[in-house]
Design a protein around this motif. Structure first.
Motif, mmCIF file in Angstrom:
data_model
loop_
_atom_site.group_PDB
_atom_site.id
_atom_site.type_symbol
_atom_site.label_atom_id
_atom_site.label_comp_id
_atom_site.label_asym_id
_atom_site.label_seq_id
_atom_site.Cartn_x
_atom_site.Cartn_y
_atom_site.Cartn_z
ATOM 1 N N ALA A 1 54.664 43.751 28.477
ATOM 2 C CA ALA A 1 53.505 43.033 28.994
ATOM 3 C C ALA A 1 53.637 42.865 30.504
ATOM 4 O O ALA A 1 54.719 42.535 31.006
ATOM 5 C CB ALA A 1 53.381 41.664 28.321
ATOM 6 N N TYR A 2 52.546 43.119 31.195
ATOM 7 C CA TYR A 2 52.495 42.848 32.634
ATOM 8 C C TYR A 2 51.515 41.708 32.833
ATOM 9 O O TYR A 2 50.310 41.859 32.615
ATOM 10 C CB TYR A 2 52.052 44.083 33.414
ATOM 11 N N PHE A 3 52.046 40.550 33.222
ATOM 12 C CA PHE A 3 51.233 39.351 33.362
ATOM 13 C C PHE A 3 50.770 39.195 34.813
ATOM 14 O O PHE A 3 51.576 38.898 35.703
ATOM 15 C CB PHE A 3 52.022 38.108 32.941
ATOM 16 N N GLY A 4 49.473 39.408 35.038
ATOM 17 C CA GLY A 4 48.922 39.234 36.374
ATOM 18 C C GLY A 4 48.759 37.769 36.711
ATOM 19 O O GLY A 4 48.349 36.964 35.862
ATOM 20 N N HIS A 5 49.084 37.409 37.948
ATOM 21 C CA HIS A 5 48.952 36.023 38.382
ATOM 22 C C HIS A 5 48.728 35.984 39.892
ATOM 23 O O HIS A 5 49.389 36.706 40.638
ATOM 24 C CB HIS A 5 50.205 35.218 38.033
ATOM 25 N N PRO A 6 47.795 35.156 40.358
ATOM 26 C CA PRO A 6 47.553 35.067 41.804
ATOM 27 C C PRO A 6 48.733 34.433 42.539
ATOM 28 O O PRO A 6 49.615 33.811 41.927
ATOM 29 C CB PRO A 6 46.312 34.162 41.909
ATOM 30 N N ILE A 7 48.732 34.576 43.845
ATOM 31 C CA ILE A 7 49.704 33.890 44.696
ATOM 32 C C ILE A 7 49.617 32.392 44.417
ATOM 33 O O ILE A 7 48.534 31.841 44.228
ATOM 34 C CB ILE A 7 49.394 34.177 46.176
ATOM 35 N N GLY A 8 50.780 31.720 44.391
ATOM 36 C CA GLY A 8 50.835 30.316 43.999
ATOM 37 C C GLY A 8 49.930 29.396 44.792
ATOM 38 O O GLY A 8 49.379 28.432 44.252
ATOM 39 N N GLU A 9 49.745 29.692 46.082
ATOM 40 C CA GLU A 9 48.936 28.809 46.938
ATOM 41 C C GLU A 9 47.438 29.059 46.797
ATOM 42 O O GLU A 9 46.621 28.350 47.398
ATOM 43 C CB GLU A 9 49.326 28.986 48.410
ATOM 44 N N THR A 10 47.062 30.057 46.012
ATOM 45 C CA THR A 10 45.643 30.364 45.826
ATOM 46 C C THR A 10 44.911 29.163 45.235
ATOM 47 O O THR A 10 45.310 28.623 44.209
ATOM 48 C CB THR A 10 45.459 31.566 44.875
#
Length: 349
Positions: free
Chosen positions: A289-298
């Motif tokens: 699985a490749y879990f996409g996630h935005p930059i934390g500060e987004t």
């Protein structure tokens, strides 16, 4: 476009090489209706050989001595090895933790992993990095198509509205290798409460799931406001894809992107079960699985899309600003039972 609660048919299969606007519309429709979509795996975006190679490396890692895996045990940054029963994705239902183990790999910087690697990975760092780049490129392609399909009205970013927020290296996304071992013959389970991965929805934006032929078990609760919820098996090879060189990549919407789109896109609950009878019940299941996630500060602020608002059928965005990191931590704390105790507690009281 079909109404978001239309449940006719099966999870659609889409070839990303089609006309951009047509593909974008189909993707938005699938995300709003099912929260899941198959992407044909023909080697155009991710070489079939690369997928096979990472599966072989995953099998080698999970077969290594537990002492080697323990040295890379998961840390608070969500990187490392997760042992058997360490995760409980559905604590309200499950008797014990998930019947699985996993290895979480974070972003690379200049081709180098930013975490300790087990011995079996030492000579394969370039291979892991290349596969992560393939996944990141495909994720960004899908995110861009979502922006096209939603007609995001950003004068400075346009179709890059979502992908720009998923960052340069090291990416905040996670590449996860998963192993579901066969059930030992002397173990009796209760199928309703003892399963390979408890019912859950994913945390982030989108997930790319790679599966192996002959290793079923994934089930979803199709989102619907008109029919009773019922667990539905998701085939590895849906109808019409059997001749393809590799099973289609299964993409699903995560909680964060659902929240970000004012719940237009559905974050569908899913689980992995022991197949009922047959030889599959006593065989391993491997997935990636490749879990996409935005930059934390987004900051998860309303998406500038009038089309999204119209399709969601709501007068206002309903999105209350929070950062992507805050959203992630709220979910990790619930999954890892105590590892994150104390972080952000005051804010939640």
């Amino acid at each position: 476009m079909a109404a978001p609660n239309d449940q006719s048919g099966q999870i659609p299969v889409i070839d990303l090489s089609g006309p951009e606007q047509t593909v974008a519309t189909k993707l938005v429709n699938a995300a709003a209706t099912y929260g899941f979509v198959y992407i044909k795996s023909l080697g155009k975006d991710i070489p079939v050989e690369a997928i096979d190679s990472i599966f072989a490396l995953s099998k080698k890692f999970f077969s290594s001595p537990i002492e080697e895996k323990e040295r890379c045990k998961i840390q608070e940054n969500n990187r490392g090895w997760v042992g058997m029963h360490a995760e409980t994705l559905d604590p309200k239902t499950q008797r014990m933790g998930d019947f699985k183990e996993a290895m979480n790999l974070g972003g690379f910087l200049d081709g180098k992993a930013q975490q300790p690697l087990p011995p079996v990975f030492k000579d394969h760092e370039p291979e892991l990095y290349a596969f992560q780049k393939y996944c990141q490129t495909m994720m960004n392609k899908i995110l861009d198509l979502f922006a096209v399909g939603l007609e995001v009205s950003s004068s400075t970013e346009g179709s890059k509205y979502f992908s720009n927020r998923h960052g340069p290296e090291p990416t905040p996304c996670t590449l996860r290798l998963l192993h579901y071992p066969p059930l030992p013959p002397n173990i009796e389970i209760q199928p309703k409460v003892d399963i390979r991965a408890g019912a859950h929805s994913d945390y982030g934006s989108i997930t790319l799931l790679f599966q192996r032929p002959g290793q079923p078990g994934l089930e979803i609760l199709p989102p619907s406001s008109t029919t009773p919820l019922e667990w539905t098996p998701v085939p590895v090879f849906p109808l019409g894809t059997e001749p393809d060189p590799s099973p289609p990549i299964l993409v699903n919407i995560g909680d964060l992107l659902s929240y970000w789109t004012n719940n237009l896109f559905k974050s569908t609950v899913h689980r992995v079960v022991f197949p009922a009878g047959g030889k599959e019940a006593v065989e391993d299941r491997y997935s990636i699985a490749y879990f996409g996630h935005p930059i934390g500060e987004t900051v998860l602020e309303p998406v500038p899309s009038e089309k999204m608002m119209a399709l969601a059928g709501k007068g206002d965005s309903g999105v209350k600003a929070m950062t992507a990191h805050e959203h992630l931590m709220s979910r990790l704390k619930a999954t890892y039972l105590g590892m994150y105790k104390g972080e952000g507690d005051e804010k939640e009281k």
